[in-house]
Scaffold this motif. Structure first.
Motif, short mmCIF file in Angstrom:
data_model
loop_
_atom_site.label_atom_id
_atom_site.label_comp_id
_atom_site.label_asym_id
_atom_site.label_seq_id
_atom_site.Cartn_x
_atom_site.Cartn_y
_atom_site.Cartn_z
N MET A 1 -5.25 8.17 3.43
CA MET A 1 -5.23 6.75 3.11
C MET A 1 -3.96 6.13 3.67
N ALA A 2 -4.07 4.92 4.21
CA ALA A 2 -2.91 4.23 4.77
C ALA A 2 -3.05 2.74 4.50
N TRP A 3 -1.93 2.07 4.35
CA TRP A 3 -1.94 0.63 4.08
C TRP A 3 -0.63 0.01 4.54
N ASN A 4 -0.66 -1.30 4.76
CA ASN A 4 0.57 -2.02 5.08
C ASN A 4 1.21 -2.52 3.79
N ASN A 5 2.51 -2.44 3.72
CA ASN A 5 3.25 -2.78 2.51
C ASN A 5 3.73 -4.23 2.53
N GLY A 6 4.10 -4.71 1.36
CA GLY A 6 4.72 -6.02 1.25
C GLY A 6 3.77 -7.18 1.36
N VAL A 7 2.45 -6.94 1.24
CA VAL A 7 1.49 -8.02 1.39
C VAL A 7 0.78 -8.30 0.07
N ARG A 8 0.02 -7.33 -0.40
CA ARG A 8 -0.78 -7.49 -1.60
C ARG A 8 -0.86 -6.16 -2.34
N PRO A 9 -1.19 -6.20 -3.65
CA PRO A 9 -1.45 -4.93 -4.35
C PRO A 9 -2.63 -4.22 -3.71
#
Length: 753
Positions: A265-273
């Motif tokens: 799993m991967a996601w970009n930080n600092g945007v949304r929960p």
């Protein structure tokens, strides 16, 4: 480098989500998005929800496809090409890969260690800018990090079970709080090939919150070895091969059906929960937590989530070829893992959208595919034309079958219908259809495990085995005895001991509720079959009938453990530890019992009648101590009072006739010497008004306190309020997680607003 500590949450914030009055356990701990307690007979809904997570790829017949058009809108040098798997971006995001390696042997060749070593080196080979954080406490994990250089660090400031397994909810929280552009959470034995980095950069072009996931290919025999931390692979005949040949082997030999529940799993930080609500305390590696999180991300609809399994070159090698033929295989009894596995199943039913109908929470995620030399995001929606639009960084979905051609072109997706005449395109997506059938076995497995949700939880350890596991080298253990009414105080006590690296503690549960809760929290717990029933939730404090019944259990449990050959540091859960007092208590030597004094006067003797506090003492497993405790237990059973007066009357004599000086007494039949501890080091709740100080911690540290007892106060609620407002609080009950220095205050979810 780990990020510097963030500001800790305030005591007022923490108090708002403490359970100050409600005895109902599950409803207190689900956070803002609380779900009703599920009916376990509704498991078809749960299993249907997992079908979303398993992501069965639907047929293209009679469907409409939406293909990402963004690449065509970008300059040519920003396109993702299948041959090099990279993007030339001027500002590449920082990438941190998180994993929780299994412990392994460092004394002999070990297959688990070899797989993890190769996996981490493949991550480091992606780019010099990629860093790796390993969650763990075991020395083998620190050794692995040291061997791989400064880009690999170990993070131990998360929650672990008493067996050393990390908690998934704490891992996710730490990953989100880390100062990185992109966070990746991956199985520690999954190898990544270079195209992964390109896919991450490609995801950044979505320009809003995104979340990708992928199931690795499982390869039965992997006859390749990675050279150092570079990008060159060596096959068994010694020939260096290109990555393309490795990918060909992956396509020919790999499959998804035998890789269990491994997921990237991967996601970009600092945007949304990532999702609405909270993550329950899943034990990592024991099933369902990955699928649960993916389902919640899809159900919450806060991010654009897509499946990249079909294009991301990741693999799990079951064997590693001739280089590792003499390495020891995986070990462990499946029976020992049942309780952790079963706990994860029960948590998945209590939290999130799995307890709701599939029709409300099931979403078919888009899939990242590669056709005709380009990457596309494809999704199928029956009957309606659905599109993804982005406005001010917020992703919204629309379903309108009457969109005009101009409106369609303005959307993020370009529409391909079944009337598309491109034969090559049809052949490509038909091949994708055939590949994607490998997800079905997971649904079958969940159906087979239906009974796990309603099964009772219990640890597979007798008290003898449990003590053998947790005792220190001197055969000393720290004992706490608690019921469900002191659940939050128990967890605050546990979190404080964990922060002090005290691992030799054990919990005696007075009721089934706290026993079940303690198992889910990964605590070493046993249930006392002789515990009193009907323990009051709010009316079991000092002086009550409930208090008298409960305290008499303590001395009987301590006596049982002493007879098993273990020294016991008995500590009530309302005793706050500033430092580990055990080394100091052990220093008094044999033939002694050391206990806290309950005397409140600042001057004068501290061993006056009935001033021995039975909520904090250290007893050695010696014949004299065992004989003295047998007398205490007998005296308490015949008394209408609590056990505390019996301790003093037996050991120091009624009226203190066996007192020695101002701080000792001696039991004449056993010659056991009782030492009353210095109150500057071990203050009770009335000494020097410490609890009323503006800064309780600083005031205690000036005295040199090792502990501070939160007694001399009436009522559970008042005791809890005083503990929290003092700042001596280390547990977040809404997240069911110990508070850490890295936590960001706005990440906390409160029960009441």
């Amino acid at each position: 480098m780990l990020v510097p500590p963030a500001t800790a949450p305030t005591t007022n914030d923490t108090l708002r989500h403490l359970s100050l009055s409600l005895p109902s356990a599950p409803s207190r701990l689900r956070g803002r998005h609380r779900r009703p307690r599920p009916n376990f007979t509704g498991m078809p809904f749960l299993l249907g929800g997992f079908g979303c997570v398993c992501i069965i790829f639907f047929s293209l017949t009679g469907s409409i496809y939406f293909v990402l058009n963004q690449l065509q809108q970008q300059p040519e040098d920003r396109q993702l090409h299948p041959d090099d798997g990279s993007l030339n971006l001027p500002d590449s995001p920082s990438i941190v890969i998180f994993a929780a390696p299994r412990r392994f042997s460092t004394d002999k060749p070990d297959l688990v260690g070899a797989r993890q070593d190769m996996a981490v080196r493949s991550w480091l080979a992606l780019s010099p800018d990629v860093s790796v954080v390993l969650f763990g406490q075991h020395p083998s994990i620190f050794a692995l990090a040291r061997s791989l250089g400064p880009r690999v660090t170990v993070e131990s400031a998360i929650d672990f079970t008493f067996m050393g397994t990390p908690f998934f909810h704490s891992m996710v929280s730490r990953s989100q709080a880390f100062n990185s552009g992109i966070s990746v959470l991956i199985d520690p034995e999954t190898i990544l090939l270079p195209d992964f980095l390109g896919i991450l950069h490609y995801s950044q072009n979505l320009n809003h919150g995104w979340f990708l996931f992928a199931k690795p290919h499982c390869v039965l025999h992997f006859p390749f070895q990675l050279l150092g931390t570079g990008k060159h692979w060596l096959q068994e005949d010694g020939e260096v091969i290109e990555v393309e040949k490795l990918q060909e082997h992956l396509i020919q030999k790999g499959n998804w059906s035998t890789c269990g529940e491994r997921l990237l799993m991967a996601w970009n930080n600092g945007v949304r929960p990532l999702h609405a609500g909270i993550v329950p305390p899943f034990v990592y590696g024991e099933g369902l937590h990955n699928e649960w999180l993916v389902n919640e991300v899809l159900a919450s609809d806060l991010r654009f989530a897509f499946d990249s399994s079909l294009v991301l070159s990741s693999l799990y090698p079951q064997s590693l070829g001739q280089w590792f033929s003499n390495f020891s295989k995986d070990a462990g009894s499946a029976d020992e893992l049942v309780w952790r596995h079963r706990g994860n199943y029960q948590l998945s039913a209590l939290y999130g959208s799995f307890s709701f109908q599939q029709s409300k929470f099931c979403k078919n995620p888009s899939k990242l595919v590669r056709c005709l030399g380009k990457y596309y995001l494809i999704n199928r929606v029956e009957d309606d034309v659905s599109s993804l639009q982005v406005s001010d960084g917020i992703a919204t979905y629309s379903t309108d079958p009457h969109l005009s051609s101009r409106e369609q072109k303005s959307h993020m997706f370009t529409i391909f219908s079944r009337s598309q005449r491109d034969k090559k395109w049809k052949a490509c997506v038909n091949n994708i259809d055939a590949l994607d059938l490998s997800y079905q076995p997971i649904v079958k497995k969940l159906n087979e495990d239906n009974s796990e949700v309603s099964s009772a939880l219990s640890l597979p350890f007798s008290i003898e085995l449990l003590l053998r596991i947790i005792a220190d080298k001197d055969k000393s253990i720290v004992l706490a005895i608690a019921g469900n009414n002191y659940r939050d105080m128990l967890m605050n006590w546990v979190c404080r001991l964990q922060h002090l690296a005290v691992k030799n503690f054990v919990i005696c549960a007075l009721d089934s509720e706290i026993y079940h809760f303690s198992i889910l929290q990964g605590l070493p717990v046993f249930k006392n079959p002789q515990a009193p029933t009907n323990i009051s939730f709010n009316d079991c404090h000092f002086g009550t009938e409930c208090f008298r019944r409960v305290t008499k259990v303590k001395s009987r449990i301590v006596l049982q453990i002493l007879k098993l050959g273990y020294n016991v540091l008995m500590s009530d859960v309302d005793v706050y530890w500033f430092n580990n007092p055990l080394p100091f208590l052990v220093s008094f030597g044999p033939g002694t019992l050391v206990a806290q004094s309950d005397e409140y006067n600042e001057t004068g003797p501290i061993n006056l009648p009935r001033r021995l506090n039975s909520g904090f003492y250290f007893a050695r497993s010696e014949m004299s101590t065992i004989a003295a405790f047998e007398m205490v237990v007998k005296h308490a059973s015949a008394s209408g009072l609590s056990e505390q007066p019996s301790f003093y009357d037996v050991l120091c004599g009624e009226g203190g006739v066996n007192r020695m000086g101002d701080d000792k007494c001696q039991e004449p039949n056993t010659n056991l010497t009782v030492i009353f501890l210095d109150r500057n080091l071990f203050p009770n709740g009335a000494y020097r008004g410490l609890w009323e100080k503006h800064d309780v911690r600083s005031s205690c540290m000036k005295l040199g306190c090792l502990i501070l007892h939160n007694n001399w106060i009436s009522g559970r609620k008042k005791k809890l309020e005083r503990q929290v407002f003092s700042g001596l609080w280390d547990y977040d009950p809404s997240l069911r997680m110990c508070l850490q220095k890295w936590q960001i205050p706005n990440q906390l979810i409160f029960l009441d607003h």
